[in-house]
Design a protein around this motif. Sequence first.
Motif, mmCIF file in Angstrom:
data_model
loop_
_atom_site.group_PDB
_atom_site.id
_atom_site.type_symbol
_atom_site.label_atom_id
_atom_site.label_comp_id
_atom_site.label_asym_id
_atom_site.label_seq_id
_atom_site.Cartn_x
_atom_site.Cartn_y
_atom_site.Cartn_z
ATOM 1 N N GLY A 524 -0.136 -6.749 -11.604
ATOM 2 C CA GLY A 524 1.140 -7.107 -12.218
ATOM 3 C C GLY A 524 2.093 -7.766 -11.237
ATOM 4 N N MET A 525 2.013 -7.394 -9.934
ATOM 5 C CA MET A 525 2.909 -7.967 -8.934
ATOM 6 C C MET A 525 2.342 -9.232 -8.281
ATOM 7 S SD MET A 525 5.580 -6.166 -8.991
ATOM 8 C CE MET A 525 6.403 -6.777 -7.528
ATOM 9 N N THR A 530 2.634 -14.062 -5.049
ATOM 10 C CA THR A 530 1.965 -15.348 -4.806
ATOM 11 C C THR A 530 2.980 -16.484 -4.787
ATOM 12 O OG1 THR A 530 -0.069 -14.553 -5.865
ATOM 13 C CG2 THR A 530 0.218 -16.933 -5.686
ATOM 14 N N VAL A 531 3.879 -16.484 -5.777
ATOM 15 C CA VAL A 531 4.940 -17.504 -5.826
ATOM 16 C C VAL A 531 5.829 -17.382 -4.589
ATOM 17 C CG1 VAL A 531 7.005 -18.222 -7.075
ATOM 18 C CG2 VAL A 531 4.882 -17.745 -8.309
ATOM 19 N N SER A 638 15.046 -13.723 -10.171
ATOM 20 C CA SER A 638 13.999 -14.383 -10.953
ATOM 21 C C SER A 638 13.312 -13.463 -11.953
ATOM 22 C CB SER A 638 12.943 -14.960 -9.996
ATOM 23 O OG SER A 638 12.308 -13.900 -9.285
ATOM 24 N N GLY A 639 13.559 -12.156 -11.836
ATOM 25 C CA GLY A 639 12.864 -11.209 -12.720
ATOM 26 C C GLY A 639 11.450 -10.942 -12.275
ATOM 27 N N GLY A 640 11.180 -11.183 -10.987
ATOM 28 C CA GLY A 640 9.823 -10.964 -10.487
ATOM 29 C C GLY A 640 9.461 -9.495 -10.402
ATOM 30 N N THR A 641 10.420 -8.651 -10.060
ATOM 31 C CA THR A 641 10.144 -7.207 -9.939
ATOM 32 C C THR A 641 10.740 -6.411 -11.091
ATOM 33 O OG1 THR A 641 12.084 -7.030 -8.523
ATOM 34 C CG2 THR A 641 9.947 -7.268 -7.437
ATOM 35 N N TYR A 642 11.948 -6.769 -11.506
ATOM 36 C CA TYR A 642 12.606 -6.079 -12.613
ATOM 37 C C TYR A 642 12.935 -7.097 -13.705
ATOM 38 C CZ TYR A 642 13.244 -2.293 -9.257
ATOM 39 O OH TYR A 642 13.026 -1.310 -8.334
ATOM 40 N N ALA A 663 8.343 -20.300 -12.248
ATOM 41 C CA ALA A 663 7.102 -20.245 -11.478
ATOM 42 C C ALA A 663 6.405 -18.894 -11.671
ATOM 43 C CB ALA A 663 7.395 -20.497 -9.996
ATOM 44 N N VAL A 664 7.153 -17.809 -11.555
ATOM 45 C CA VAL A 664 6.569 -16.472 -11.733
ATOM 46 C C VAL A 664 6.041 -16.317 -13.159
ATOM 47 C CG1 VAL A 664 7.082 -13.998 -11.796
ATOM 48 C CG2 VAL A 664 7.992 -15.403 -9.937
ATOM 49 N N ASP A 665 6.813 -16.805 -14.152
ATOM 50 C CA ASP A 665 6.384 -16.693 -15.538
ATOM 51 C C ASP A 665 5.103 -17.506 -15.778
ATOM 52 O OD1 ASP A 665 7.072 -15.688 -18.254
ATOM 53 O OD2 ASP A 665 7.122 -17.832 -18.716
#
Length: 722
Positions: A524-525, A530-531, A638-642, A663-665
């Motif tokens: 999930g992370m 990676t981004v 970015s909402g990458g973790t939360y 990018a993360v999405d």
Amino acid sequence: MNNIKQIYTTDLKNIITNWAAAILIGGLIVLPSLYAWFNIAAMWDPYSETGNLPVAIVNEDAGAKIRDQKINVGKELVNTLKTNKSMDWHFTNREKAMDEVNYGNYFAVIIIPKDFSAKLASVISVKPEKAQMEYYVNEKINSVSPKITQKGASLIVEQVSSKFISTVNGVIFDLFNKLGIELSRDLPDIERFEHYIFILEENLPEINRILNESLADATSAENILNKAEGKIPEIRELTSKGLDTINKTNDLITAAENRLNAIAPKIKEDVEKIQKISNDINSFLNKAQNANIDLSKGDQLQKNVQNQFSNALQTVDTIESSLNQLKKINSEQGENASSEQLDQAIAKTGELKSALQTAQSNIAGIDQFLSQKKQEFKNTVETIQSMASEAPEKLDVFVTEYNNAIEPTILNEVGKAKRTLTNAKTMLTEVQSTLPEVERILKNTQGNLKEGKKALDYAHGQFPYVNAKVRELADKIRKLKNEADINEIINLLRHDPNAERNFFEEPVKLNEHKLFPIENYGTGMTPFYTVLSIWVGALLLISLLAVDVHQHDLYTGKQIYFGRFLTFVTIGFLQTLIVTLGDLFILHVSVSAPVWFVVFGLFIGLVFMLIVYSLVSVFGNVGKALAIIMLVLQIAGSGGTYPVVLLPKFFQIISPFLPFTYAVDLMREAVGGIVWERVLHDILFLSIFGLIALLFGTFLKEPLSQKTEALLKKSKESGLFH
């Protein structure tokens, strides 16, 4: 175009031919990947290692009973946790547990209090109480561990609640089952009760009327009893006086009886005397009539006869006086029958007395008669004899009547009077002896009546409430009969208790359907790290590699921008290939679309390199600072973790304007499962960011180059910047 190509090929040749440059570039290519891989590996499945978190359990539960069934939830929980490996459970006492958690050897302490089972058992009482556990956590040890231990504590509470609910509901449904059987057996009584309720509802007006009348009657009875109690002293006084009067009257009657008994012989004796005198007079007159009477001795004759009559009259007076005295006594006692007999006796005595007086007065005329007419003397004597002869007859009648009627009647009436008085005395004595009991009964009755009146007052006061409740109950019964069948209720109550217990142990079962399954936390992370590593790789490049060429006079600004960009993007692609392929083949991240994962990574690398390179190419060291600021903002926003919706308002506002967001999405789509609509949306926005950076570098590098070179020169003079 040739100049751009020349710059690019020269950079590649220099890297290949210069071993130092090759080593540095190689490091720059691999280093960002290590940043991603170490973080992903560290977060691969952190919750699988919670069994190493030391958490203390302190059980002080004393146990309890539910309907004679012993329970000890604390003991059962400890036995369950001994086989549970979700955390490193330590079973100890309160003092040691608190010392260890304060020191930091335990991350948390869960204490099961003494009354835990007792409070759970109160669920079937009138006032159930919630059971509580004490939870102590040392939050300074680690920021994540409190959340993990709290989750463990919550799971314990859920397990206890689930187990307890199933146990209690099992007991309850056992009762329901028995209740259903009893209801089935008592159904006729229930139907009869319904009928009684309806009858009671119908008779409520009559009950109200009776209550009102009873309350009025109770008030009247209370007044009567108060009056009766007030008359008790008067009755006691009258009874005492009555007894005194009866005793006195009885004494008088006894005295009268004694006196009558004493007088009776005297009366008989006197009558006998009168009879003898009458006979003597009669005999004397017979002799006087037949004899030669010497008229010269008329005075002597008159005197002798006169003496005889005087004695007779005196005796008659004595009898008459005795009879009058006896009559007076009887009149005082109210003996009417005796008084009538005495009146007759007195009248007879009066007649006898009158006859004797007449005879006596005739005797007084003897002397005159002798002096006038001798012949007439004889006639007078005969007349006297005739009158004297009537006296014995009257005396005989009186004696007979006295012996047969007067005396027995008087004695009989006197006896009756004595018996009546004796009975009256007995009755009054009984009345007098029962007066204390009557007084006690009256007082008790008054007390009972007061209590009864209070009850009636209460009933009367509560009648409106009872009236409303009875009518409400009747309406509810009618409504219930319309809406539900009692037989259905009985069937419901008679359900299998074990089945109900199993149901309430887990009333809701979550059927989880993972639309885009993620194997573990590390997977999930992976998109975020990676981004992040791609952006970090771009930062490392612009930090170590120059964005300008040494013979910049030979090339235009645009040629330098594009020529050197090709070098940067080539290295960036290599960085991206290393990190994405390493995710797949070294970490074995479960990716739904691995090819697209690599392709999306290369596209993101291109966009990120355009942004970072353009900033540094145009602004120099200031561009580097801007790239770092963007990194910081994007990590948080970015909402990458939360999820973005959980972030502060500032980050929610800037999130749509950050390349990381898209990018993360985009990488998540490749990892979890592609929804092309979202992919196109993310590619569109990333392309916009890349196009803006490209236009920015193409058209602003030359106009701003002189200013940035002056700034760079000035900063080098400080000796702090290269």
